[in-house]
Design a protein around this motif. Sequence first.
Motif, PDB file in Angstrom:
ATOM      1  N   LEU A 227      55.889  97.033  99.701  1.00 62.13           N
ATOM      2  CA  LEU A 227      56.519  96.228 100.756  1.00 62.13           C
ATOM      3  C   LEU A 227      57.505  97.067 101.572  1.00 62.13           C
ATOM      4  CD1 LEU A 227      57.201  92.981  98.684  1.00 62.13           C
ATOM      5  CD2 LEU A 227      55.372  93.358 100.338  1.00 62.13           C
ATOM      6  N   ILE A 228      58.039  98.100 100.947  1.00 59.03           N
ATOM      7  CA  ILE A 228      58.931  99.039 101.632  1.00 59.03           C
ATOM      8  C   ILE A 228      58.335 100.441 101.476  1.00 59.03           C
ATOM      9  CG2 ILE A 228      61.224 100.116 101.630  1.00 59.03           C
ATOM     10  CD1 ILE A 228      62.366  97.467 100.670  1.00 59.03           C
ATOM     11  N   THR A 229      58.345 101.198 102.566  1.00 54.33           N
ATOM     12  CA  THR A 229      57.794 102.558 102.546  1.00 54.33           C
ATOM     13  C   THR A 229      58.904 103.584 102.752  1.00 54.33           C
ATOM     14  OG1 THR A 229      55.754 101.711 103.534  1.00 54.33           O
ATOM     15  CG2 THR A 229      56.070 104.095 103.562  1.00 54.33           C
ATOM     16  N   ILE A 230      58.878 104.627 101.938  1.00 51.55           N
ATOM     17  CA  ILE A 230      59.801 105.752 102.138  1.00 51.55           C
ATOM     18  C   ILE A 230      59.143 106.680 103.149  1.00 51.55           C
ATOM     19  CG2 ILE A 230      60.933 107.738 101.063  1.00 51.55           C
ATOM     20  CD1 ILE A 230      60.896 106.167  98.414  1.00 51.55           C
ATOM     21  N   ARG A 231      59.757 106.827 104.327  1.00 49.75           N
ATOM     22  CA  ARG A 231      59.158 107.623 105.393  1.00 49.75           C
ATOM     23  C   ARG A 231      59.647 109.067 105.416  1.00 49.75           C
ATOM     24  NH1 ARG A 231      56.268 104.776 109.186  1.00 49.75           N
ATOM     25  NH2 ARG A 231      55.570 106.880 109.658  1.00 49.75           N
ATOM     26  N   ALA A 244      65.030 107.769 104.569  1.00 46.90           N
ATOM     27  CA  ALA A 244      64.699 106.814 105.630  1.00 46.90           C
ATOM     28  C   ALA A 244      63.603 105.880 105.140  1.00 46.90           C
ATOM     29  CB  ALA A 244      64.240 107.559 106.879  1.00 46.90           C
ATOM     30  N   VAL A 245      63.866 104.578 105.206  1.00 50.41           N
ATOM     31  CA  VAL A 245      62.917 103.585 104.684  1.00 50.41           C
ATOM     32  C   VAL A 245      62.500 102.611 105.784  1.00 50.41           C
ATOM     33  CG1 VAL A 245      63.704 103.734 102.295  1.00 50.41           C
ATOM     34  CG2 VAL A 245      64.838 102.155 103.858  1.00 50.41           C
ATOM     35  N   GLU A 246      61.345 101.986 105.566  1.00 48.75           N
ATOM     36  CA  GLU A 246      60.813 101.063 106.571  1.00 48.75           C
ATOM     37  C   GLU A 246      60.079  99.925 105.873  1.00 48.75           C
ATOM     38  OE1 GLU A 246      58.285 101.616 110.700  1.00 48.75           O
ATOM     39  OE2 GLU A 246      57.694 102.775 108.947  1.00 48.75           O
ATOM     40  N   SER A 247      60.153  98.741 106.440  1.00 49.54           N
ATOM     41  CA  SER A 247      59.428  97.585 105.919  1.00 49.54           C
ATOM     42  C   SER A 247      58.622  96.950 107.047  1.00 49.54           C
ATOM     43  CB  SER A 247      60.392  96.556 105.328  1.00 49.54           C
ATOM     44  OG  SER A 247      59.681  95.382 104.972  1.00 49.54           O
ATOM     45  N   TYR A 248      57.385  96.576 106.730  1.00 52.46           N
ATOM     46  CA  TYR A 248      56.549  95.914 107.732  1.00 52.46           C
ATOM     47  C   TYR A 248      56.721  94.398 107.688  1.00 52.46           C
ATOM     48  CZ  TYR A 248      54.385 100.522 107.951  1.00 52.46           C
ATOM     49  OH  TYR A 248      54.183 101.867 108.099  1.00 52.46           O
ATOM     50  N   THR A 284      62.847 104.786 112.231  1.00 52.49           N
ATOM     51  CA  THR A 284      62.348 104.340 113.531  1.00 52.49           C
ATOM     52  C   THR A 284      61.605 105.484 114.194  1.00 52.49           C
ATOM     53  OG1 THR A 284      62.944 103.533 115.730  1.00 52.49           O
ATOM     54  CG2 THR A 284      64.559 104.924 114.625  1.00 52.49           C
ATOM     55  N   THR A 285      60.614 105.136 115.017  1.00 55.24           N
ATOM     56  CA  THR A 285      59.866 106.171 115.745  1.00 55.24           C
ATOM     57  C   THR A 285      60.606 106.594 117.003  1.00 55.24           C
ATOM     58  OG1 THR A 285      58.619 104.391 116.816  1.00 55.24           O
ATOM     59  CG2 THR A 285      57.602 105.441 114.902  1.00 55.24           C
ATOM     60  N   ASN A 286      61.684 105.872 117.341  1.00 50.84           N
ATOM     61  CA  ASN A 286      62.529 106.245 118.471  1.00 50.84           C
ATOM     62  C   ASN A 286      63.391 107.436 118.056  1.00 50.84           C
ATOM     63  OD1 ASN A 286      64.785 106.432 120.250  1.00 50.84           O
ATOM     64  ND2 ASN A 286      64.446 104.331 120.922  1.00 50.84           N
ATOM     65  N   THR A 287      63.056 108.613 118.573  1.00 53.60           N
ATOM     66  CA  THR A 287      63.715 109.853 118.125  1.00 53.60           C
ATOM     67  C   THR A 287      65.221 109.818 118.322  1.00 53.60           C
ATOM     68  OG1 THR A 287      61.703 111.079 118.666  1.00 53.60           O
ATOM     69  CG2 THR A 287      63.705 112.362 118.320  1.00 53.60           C
ATOM     70  N   SER A 288      65.661 109.397 119.492  1.00 52.63           N
ATOM     71  CA  SER A 288      67.108 109.355 119.778  1.00 52.63           C
ATOM     72  C   SER A 288      67.838 108.450 118.792  1.00 52.63           C
ATOM     73  CB  SER A 288      67.354 108.852 121.206  1.00 52.63           C
ATOM     74  OG  SER A 288      66.847 109.771 122.141  1.00 52.63           O
ATOM     75  N   LEU A 289      67.248 107.278 118.555  1.00 50.89           N
ATOM     76  CA  LEU A 289      67.867 106.326 117.628  1.00 50.89           C
ATOM     77  C   LEU A 289      67.846 106.858 116.201  1.00 50.89           C
ATOM     78  CD1 LEU A 289      69.180 103.585 117.168  1.00 50.89           C
ATOM     79  CD2 LEU A 289      66.886 102.560 117.070  1.00 50.89           C
ATOM     80  N   PHE A 290      66.739 107.534 115.838  1.00 51.67           N
ATOM     81  CA  PHE A 290      66.618 108.071 114.479  1.00 51.67           C
ATOM     82  C   PHE A 290      67.663 109.161 114.232  1.00 51.67           C
ATOM     83  CE2 PHE A 290      63.963 110.481 111.186  1.00 51.67           C
ATOM     84  CZ  PHE A 290      64.370 109.640 110.161  1.00 51.67           C
ATOM     85  N   MET A 337      67.391 118.220 108.616  1.00 57.03           N
ATOM     86  CA  MET A 337      66.255 118.233 107.699  1.00 57.03           C
ATOM     87  C   MET A 337      65.451 116.938 107.809  1.00 57.03           C
ATOM     88  SD  MET A 337      68.335 119.820 104.422  1.00 57.03           S
ATOM     89  CE  MET A 337      67.101 119.446 103.178  1.00 57.03           C
ATOM     90  N   LEU A 338      66.151 115.823 107.931  1.00 56.42           N
ATOM     91  CA  LEU A 338      65.497 114.512 107.967  1.00 56.42           C
ATOM     92  C   LEU A 338      64.712 114.297 109.256  1.00 56.42           C
ATOM     93  CD1 LEU A 338      65.501 111.944 106.055  1.00 56.42           C
ATOM     94  CD2 LEU A 338      67.121 110.968 107.662  1.00 56.42           C
ATOM     95  N   THR A 339      65.291 114.693 110.380  1.00 55.93           N
ATOM     96  CA  THR A 339      64.668 114.418 111.682  1.00 55.93           C
ATOM     97  C   THR A 339      63.737 115.528 112.153  1.00 55.93           C
ATOM     98  OG1 THR A 339      66.536 115.416 112.868  1.00 55.93           O
ATOM     99  CG2 THR A 339      66.662 113.054 112.399  1.00 55.93           C
ATOM    100  N   GLY A 340      63.931 116.739 111.612  1.00 53.76           N
ATOM    101  CA  GLY A 340      63.130 117.859 112.070  1.00 53.76           C
ATOM    102  C   GLY A 340      63.643 118.462 113.368  1.00 53.76           C
ATOM    103  N   TYR A 341      64.827 118.046 113.802  1.00 54.22           N
ATOM    104  CA  TYR A 341      65.443 118.549 115.029  1.00 54.22           C
ATOM    105  C   TYR A 341      66.643 119.426 114.701  1.00 54.22           C
ATOM    106  CZ  TYR A 341      62.861 115.853 118.551  1.00 54.22           C
ATOM    107  OH  TYR A 341      61.888 115.374 119.389  1.00 54.22           O
ATOM    108  N   THR A 342      66.876 120.441 115.549  1.00 51.32           N
ATOM    109  CA  THR A 342      68.107 121.212 115.473  1.00 51.32           C
ATOM    110  C   THR A 342      69.158 120.444 116.269  1.00 51.32           C
ATOM    111  OG1 THR A 342      66.882 123.284 115.358  1.00 51.32           O
ATOM    112  CG2 THR A 342      69.208 123.421 115.989  1.00 51.32           C
TER     113      THR A 342
END
Length: 419
Positions: A227-231, A244-248, A284-290, A337-342
């Motif tokens: 029910l919850i996914t570790i992303r 970072a976790v997500e639920s559908y 979230t798939t929104n990079t700025s928000l993530f 590390m989490l976002t993959g962004y510098t």
Amino acid sequence: MAKKEEAISMVDTFSEFKELKNIDRTTMISVLEESFRNVLAKMFGTDENFDVIVNPDKGDFEIWRNREVVEDGQVTDHNLQISLSEAKKIDNDYEVGEEVTDEVIFEKFGRRAILNLRQTLASKILELQKDAIYNKYKDRIGQIVSAEVYQIWKKEMLLIDDEGNELLLPKTEQIPSDFYRKGETARAVVARVDNKNNNPKIIISRTSEEFLKRLFELEVPEIHDGLITIRKVARIPGERAKIAVESYDDRIDPVGACVGVKGARIHGIVRELRNENIDVINYTTNTSLFIQRSLSPAKISSIRLNEEEKKAEVFLKPEEVSLAIGKGGLNIKLACMLTGYTIDVYRDIDETEEEDIYLDEFTDEIDGWVIEALKAIGCATAKSVLAMPREELIEKADLEENTVDEIINILKAEFEEEE
């Protein structure tokens, strides 16, 4: 007396091997039969005329030899042929051309044959055991195992699972504050299984991100049930982690479910990881928000992304900068590390104030590594450096006092010239 000792050795041979774990009955019978046939082939040149019947449950066996009856004096191979007079001693009805089947008493072959059998069996059983261990743990990579600490060395620990298999926990896979005594139980995740020269080596880890994931699966039923996914997961073992976790399912709060009432669920994981501080955030798939969420607990004012170079410039109020960077720079390191962004952190300067100057403009007067050290603590402009107390600059940027004084003088002089 010698024969009696040999017979006892045969019983011991079977009692040793019929109790072995991880080897099924069919395979065991096949191995025992093959071992007998190898010894018979060495003794008689061939094993094709022998029938071997093995009963590993009772720990006994029978060997029957088939030979052709030939005229007396015509025997050329005593293993494949038997003279008519010898055959009639077994049964008076035998005639030339018929086949005689009689039982062979293996113990009568002597101690050397029994020793040969034991060595052959031991070699084959060892191979089977190694294959069984490799196949068992190869399928358990990424799963948590519990084992007893058996031996502690400088570079690794040896653990024994409940089936007596050996597991290795290298120092590099241990949390820095891990401390175990012999006989204690340790939990870890199976990281990899090496099988060089058919010698399986099971490596377990307490520092991998997979270990953190599996602990959450154990503690949070909603993750286990899907029910919850570790992303995403980022860890600095024993220090801090972000997940970072997500639920559908809109009815489920993924962060609340992972933390539990009054932190009940996450506390068990924190204890297991030697008080590793864990931040749980919504994916979230929104990079700025993530990126914004990954820098929690700091609150950002604005963000500028460079998608191609995977870089983000984050602007914060001066009082938020230290929160974003975190103690020892851990927070921003984990966010990267989490976002993959510098992620570069900048102090948000009030537009009503007079114009500021980026530190990169001072490369002729200030060494590059000094500028990078200042930028790492959120001071990317001249005014952001001058706004920070001298002592704080020395401590946070880890610079010498005279270096900091020189920087302050250079920057002040720039603004005095403009005036």
